[in-house]
Motif scaffolding. Structure first.
Motif, short mmCIF file in Angstrom:
data_model
loop_
_atom_site.label_atom_id
_atom_site.label_comp_id
_atom_site.label_asym_id
_atom_site.label_seq_id
_atom_site.Cartn_x
_atom_site.Cartn_y
_atom_site.Cartn_z
N LEU A 6 0.85 -1.18 0.00
CA LEU A 6 0.00 0.00 0.00
C LEU A 6 0.89 1.24 0.00
N LEU A 7 0.59 2.21 -0.88
CA LEU A 7 1.35 3.45 -0.97
C LEU A 7 0.56 4.58 -0.33
N ALA A 8 1.19 5.34 0.56
CA ALA A 8 0.53 6.48 1.19
C ALA A 8 1.43 7.71 1.06
N ASP A 9 1.03 8.64 0.21
CA ASP A 9 1.77 9.88 -0.02
C ASP A 9 0.79 10.90 -0.59
N ASP A 10 0.90 12.15 -0.16
CA ASP A 10 -0.06 13.15 -0.60
C ASP A 10 0.21 13.67 -2.01
N ARG A 46 -8.35 -2.42 5.87
CA ARG A 46 -9.27 -3.17 5.00
C ARG A 46 -8.53 -4.16 4.10
N LEU A 47 -7.43 -3.70 3.51
CA LEU A 47 -6.71 -4.53 2.53
C LEU A 47 -5.70 -5.47 3.17
N ARG A 48 -5.21 -5.13 4.37
CA ARG A 48 -4.17 -5.91 5.05
C ARG A 48 -2.99 -6.20 4.12
N PRO A 49 -2.34 -5.16 3.59
CA PRO A 49 -1.18 -5.37 2.71
C PRO A 49 -0.02 -5.97 3.48
N ASP A 50 0.92 -6.56 2.76
CA ASP A 50 2.12 -7.11 3.40
C ASP A 50 3.02 -5.99 3.90
N VAL A 51 3.09 -4.89 3.16
CA VAL A 51 3.94 -3.76 3.52
C VAL A 51 3.21 -2.46 3.18
N CYS A 52 3.29 -1.48 4.08
CA CYS A 52 2.75 -0.14 3.83
C CYS A 52 3.92 0.83 3.70
N LEU A 53 4.00 1.53 2.58
CA LEU A 53 5.00 2.58 2.39
C LEU A 53 4.32 3.91 2.71
N VAL A 54 4.81 4.60 3.74
CA VAL A 54 4.09 5.76 4.28
C VAL A 54 5.01 6.98 4.30
N GLN A 65 1.80 9.25 12.92
CA GLN A 65 0.51 8.84 13.48
C GLN A 65 -0.02 7.60 12.77
N VAL A 66 0.15 7.54 11.47
CA VAL A 66 -0.27 6.36 10.71
C VAL A 66 0.52 5.13 11.16
N THR A 67 1.81 5.31 11.34
CA THR A 67 2.66 4.20 11.78
C THR A 67 2.21 3.67 13.12
N ARG A 68 1.96 4.54 14.07
CA ARG A 68 1.51 4.10 15.40
C ARG A 68 0.16 3.40 15.32
N ALA A 69 -0.72 3.89 14.45
CA ALA A 69 -2.05 3.28 14.33
C ALA A 69 -1.99 1.89 13.72
N LEU A 70 -1.02 1.66 12.85
CA LEU A 70 -0.94 0.37 12.15
C LEU A 70 0.07 -0.59 12.76
N ALA A 71 1.09 -0.07 13.44
CA ALA A 71 2.18 -0.93 13.90
C ALA A 71 2.64 -0.61 15.31
N PRO A 78 -0.24 -6.10 14.23
CA PRO A 78 0.39 -4.99 13.51
C PRO A 78 0.75 -5.31 12.07
N LEU A 79 0.75 -4.27 11.26
CA LEU A 79 1.20 -4.37 9.88
C LEU A 79 2.65 -3.92 9.79
N ARG A 80 3.30 -4.24 8.68
CA ARG A 80 4.68 -3.81 8.47
C ARG A 80 4.67 -2.48 7.73
N VAL A 81 5.24 -1.47 8.38
CA VAL A 81 5.24 -0.12 7.82
C VAL A 81 6.68 0.32 7.56
N VAL A 82 6.92 0.83 6.36
CA VAL A 82 8.20 1.44 6.03
C VAL A 82 7.93 2.92 5.76
N VAL A 83 8.58 3.78 6.52
CA VAL A 83 8.41 5.23 6.34
C VAL A 83 9.38 5.71 5.27
N VAL A 84 8.84 6.43 4.28
CA VAL A 84 9.64 6.96 3.18
C VAL A 84 9.48 8.47 3.17
#
Length: 215
Positions: A6-10, A46-54, A65-71, A78-84
């Motif tokens: 999952l990609l999260a960027d504005d 909802r999607l439960r991706p293997d990795v979230c790029l945030v 905040q997203v990282t804390r909410a997911l991991a 918890p999901l696996r979150v990589v902050v970019v």
């Protein structure tokens, strides 16, 4: 099966660039995109991706905040979150890792490192941009070792593995350095996590620097 991301960027252009890089790999697929933090959390749950790029800076909820909410520590599954991010600031790195992130990557790190970070997170490893790893972890060490706190009884080999993790080494690199098999490295990592009550390699690295296990 492909690693679901999952990609999260504005910024739509950034999301598009990340998608092109990742989907050029045969083992990675992008399953969703979010332009703000609230949507990122909703889609991830909802999607439960293997990795979230945030990304760090997003509307409504920022990347920390997203990282804390997911991991975060309170998350049951918890999901696996990589902050970019483009911002090489210690407080961002520290906040991300404390929030449960499985990696911290600068956007200028290049496509190869981005792909490596996704694969590492999926495998349960953690990858932090080399330019910030040692600087960050040294900053996490307190001026003096914690008082009135008993260390769990780690074996000498487990301490060696912890030191290598704190230096940013992968399981393969640790095995080569210590002349042990990959499965043995994984067993030691699992044992350390259980003894210390930690959930991932990033938390092990933070613990190592906080307790001055590495110089």
């Amino acid at each position: 099966m492909a690693i679901r991301v999952l990609l999260a960027d504005d910024q739509a252009m950034v999301r598009g660039g990340l998608r092109l890089i990742l989907e050029d790999q045969p083992d990675i697929t992008v399953v969703g995109e979010a332009s703000d933090g609230v949507d990122a959390v909703a889609q991830a749950r909802r999607l439960r991706p293997d990795v979230c790029l945030v990304d760090i800076r997003m509307p409504r909820l920022d990347g920390l905040q997203v990282t804390r909410a997911l991991a975060g520590p309170e998350v049951v599954d918890p999901l696996r979150v990589v902050v970019v991010t483009t911002f090489d600031l210690d407080e961002y790195v520290y906040g991300a890792l404390r929030g449960g992130a499985a990696g911290f990557l600068l956007k200028d790190a290049g496509p190869a490192l981005l792909v490596e970070a996704v694969r590492a997170a999926h495998q349960g490893d953690a990858l932090v941009s080399p330019s910030v790893t040692v600087r960050l972890l040294r900053h996490l060490a307190p001026p003096t070792p914690p008082r009135d706190e008993r260390r769990p009884a780690l074996s000498e080999r487990e301490i060696e593995v912890v030191r290598e993790i704190a230096r940013g080494r992968t399981n393969l690199e640790i095995g080569a350095e210590l002349f042990i098999s990959l499965s043995t490295v994984k067993s030691h990592v699992s044992a350390v996590q259980t003894k210390l009550g930690l959930r991932n390699r990033t938390e092990i690295a933070v613990w190592a620097w906080e307790h001055r296990v590495v110089d």
